[in-house]
Enzyme design. Structure first.
Site, short mmCIF file in Angstrom:
data_model
loop_
_atom_site.label_atom_id
_atom_site.label_comp_id
_atom_site.label_asym_id
_atom_site.label_seq_id
_atom_site.Cartn_x
_atom_site.Cartn_y
_atom_site.Cartn_z
N CYS A 51 0.86 -1.10 0.01
CA CYS A 51 0.05 0.01 -0.24
C CYS A 51 0.80 1.14 0.00
O CYS A 51 1.36 1.65 -1.00
CB CYS A 51 -0.98 -0.17 1.07
SG CYS A 51 -2.57 0.94 0.78
N HIS A 85 -3.67 -5.06 0.70
CA HIS A 85 -2.95 -5.47 1.83
C HIS A 85 -2.86 -7.00 1.80
O HIS A 85 -3.52 -7.67 2.32
CB HIS A 85 -3.53 -4.94 3.04
CG HIS A 85 -3.31 -3.60 3.27
ND1 HIS A 85 -2.25 -3.22 4.05
CD2 HIS A 85 -4.00 -2.50 2.83
CE1 HIS A 85 -2.45 -1.74 4.23
NE2 HIS A 85 -3.36 -1.43 3.39
N GLU A 135 -1.17 -9.18 3.60
CA GLU A 135 -1.25 -9.82 4.90
C GLU A 135 -2.61 -10.22 5.53
O GLU A 135 -2.65 -11.24 6.42
CB GLU A 135 -0.27 -8.67 5.77
CG GLU A 135 -1.03 -7.62 6.17
CD GLU A 135 -1.09 -6.26 5.17
OE1 GLU A 135 -0.82 -6.54 4.24
OE2 GLU A 135 -1.21 -5.10 5.71
N1 GLN Z 1 -1.75 6.66 2.81
C1 GLN Z 1 -2.16 5.88 1.81
C2 GLN Z 1 -3.41 6.02 1.13
O1 GLN Z 1 -4.45 6.36 1.76
C3 GLN Z 1 -1.74 4.36 1.94
C4 GLN Z 1 -2.72 3.71 2.87
C5 GLN Z 1 -2.13 2.44 3.50
O2 GLN Z 1 -1.01 2.24 3.38
N2 GLN Z 1 -3.12 1.54 3.87
O3 GLN Z 1 -3.55 5.71 -0.04
#
Ligand code: GLN
Length: 483
Positions: free
Chosen positions: A332, A460, A462
């Site tokens: 992300c 994600h 994970e």
């Molecule tokens: N801050 C980034 C976004 O809002 C990444 C978010 C995250 O890593 N879950 O896109």
């Protein structure tokens, strides 16, 4: 939920942002949970207030008891309409917390409304270990049981969390003082490998106690595959070890990256190595100390995050991993940082950033999601939950997943700016996973012949990893780290 106070926010397939406990439930039961499995006070109050505004309670005084408690019970009872045999309801926190009072009152009432053999109360308590005298203390357990009894709940079973094994005479003492059958005092002591816990509880007779209490036919449990998995883990040689660095910003509380750390361990199980997971504060990293800080690591993860603190250290880390061919997975925010680093250092673009950190930068290679440009608030505006992703067939990532169509869970507001696709690809950062309509970039990679493992996902991975079925990206990261 602040990651510093509450640990990671776990995301379900249907996009609920939940307490990290749900992650453990998914990993242990191998079931995908839903938003219905996470009930917060906020949700309960919101429902009650909406009902009141609609006029559902006309003429009545709306109160915590019975309206809030009824709403909680309704949520629990709603599972009766589904294909569910047993509902396990965990009331989080500690007995005596102000927040949990209506929840405890609700389950007390459930105990009364259901026939005696349809409801069982299991209380998890702590037996603190006093190192000086090498003993466990049962007093806190006695007190919390008393507290529970004072609100009308009599626990049938006690699960006692302790750092060491609980002596038999202590179990007997707890049973007597807490008014619980002696065979229903279940030990939950610290084990080397977390995944042995269910086997320990089985051996301790937890399931037997529950079956007896609920008058269920007690079948012999078949835990063979789980036992095999644990055996396999025990057999991993002590010297077979890889060191992984999680370079992020919420490192003060390791629970902030709980699912990432667990997934790395799953990757170890699949590759027969122990994974030594280390957390490094990205704020402490700069181009002068990077080599020193990361030289002993076989692989790196840049996890998710929000806000600009520590991003320079992440970019420095990515550059180091890219140039020195250290396996690196970007998750992300980590993937977004990979794109920014590549734009700066390889494409040589000036004033590159994510709109999250600089709305006015010349080259916003990461920008706010299309459909959110007009929403001028930050609460409740993220892409959440499982979305499909199509993987390009000739890519390294395809080899890793072994499939063209996958789904992964999301939690973000910003994404890859499609205006930069061509230039990135031309220069070696390949876009190998997108939404099926090709609008959202989901996965970037450097081809395997260029770098052993340089992969970033907007999602994600994970959240879907299980101890016996590791998420593919973690399996491959550890495989390459081992090499
Ligand atoms: N801050 C980034 C976004 O809002 C990444 C978010 C995250 O890593 N879950 O896109």
């Amino acid at each position: 939920m602040s990651p510093y106070e509450h640990g990671e926010v776990f995301v379900t397939d249907d996009g609920a942002e939940t307490d990290l406990d749900l992650g453990h439930y998914e990993r242990f039961t191998d079931e995908n949970l839903t938003a219905n499995s996470s009930i917060t006070s906020g949700k309960i109050y919101l429902n009650v207030i909406e009902k009141e505004r609609r006029g559902d309670y006309l003429g009545k005084t709306v109160q915590v008891i019975p309206h809030i408690t009824n709403e909680i019970k309704e949520k629990i009872y709603s599972f009766e309409k589904q294909d569910v045999d047993i509902v396990i309801t965990e009331i989080g926190g500690t007995v005596g917390d102000i927040e949990s009072q209506p929840f405890l009152e609700a389950i007390r009432q459930i105990g009364l409304e259901k026939p005696a053999n349809k409801c069982s109360f299991i209380h998890v308590t702590l037996l603190p270990y006093i190192s000086g005298s090498n003993e466990l203390k049962s007093k806190p357990t006695q007190h919390s049981v008393k507290e529970l009894q004072s609100i009308g709940i009599n626990p049938d079973i006690l699960v006692c969390r302790a750092d060491i094994q609980i002596p038999q005479n202590m179990k007997e003492k707890i049973a007597m003082f807490c008014n619980v059958r002696k065979e229903n005092v279940i030990e939950n002591s610290t084990v080397k490998n977390l995944y042995e816990v269910p086997l320990m509880l089985e051996k301790e007779g937890l399931a037997d106690a529950v079956c007896k209490r609920l008058e269920l036919k007690n079948k012999k449990a078949n835990n063979e595959t789980w036992e095999e998995m644990c055996k396999k883990i025990t057999k991993i040689k002590a010297e077979a070890q890889v060191k992984i660095a999680i370079v992020g910003k919420y490192v003060k509380l390791e629970d902030s990256y709980l699912s990432v750390a667990e997934s790395l361990r799953h990757g170890g199980f699949a590759n027969n190595v122990h994974v030594d997971v280390n957390f490094i504060d990205s704020e402490t990293i700069n181009s002068r100390n990077i080599k020193e800080k990361l030289k002993e690591y076989n692989g790196i993860v840049i996890p998710g995050g929000f806000g600009d603190r520590g991003i320079d250290g992440m970019i420095t880390t990515i550059k180091y991993a890219r140039e020195n061919k250290v396996p690196i997975l970007g998750i992300c925010l980590g993937m977004q940082m990979m794109v920014i680093e590549f734009a700066k250092d390889v494409l040589k673009l000036k004033d590159v950033n994510s709109e999250e950190f600089d709305e006015k930068c010349q080259n916003p290679v990461i920008h706010i999601m299309e459909d959110q440009k007009i929403i001028k608030r930050k609460g409740g505006t993220m892409r959440l939950g499982a979305y499909p992703c199509t993987i390009k067939k000739n890519s390294y990532t395809y080899k890793i997943y072994g499939s063209e169509n996958i789904t992964e869970r999301h939690r973000h507001r910003f994404e890859f700016n499609n205006a930069y696709r061509e230039e990135m690809e031309k220069n070696g950062l390949k876009i190998v996973g997108t939404s099926p309509d090709n609008m959202l970039v989901e996965i970037v990679e450097m081809p395997e012949k260029e770098h052993p493992f340089f992969v970033g996902g907007q999602f994600h991975p994970e959240f879907k990893s299980r101890p016996d079925r590791v998420a593919p990206l973690f399996r491959e990261l550890i495989k390459k780290a081992k090499k």
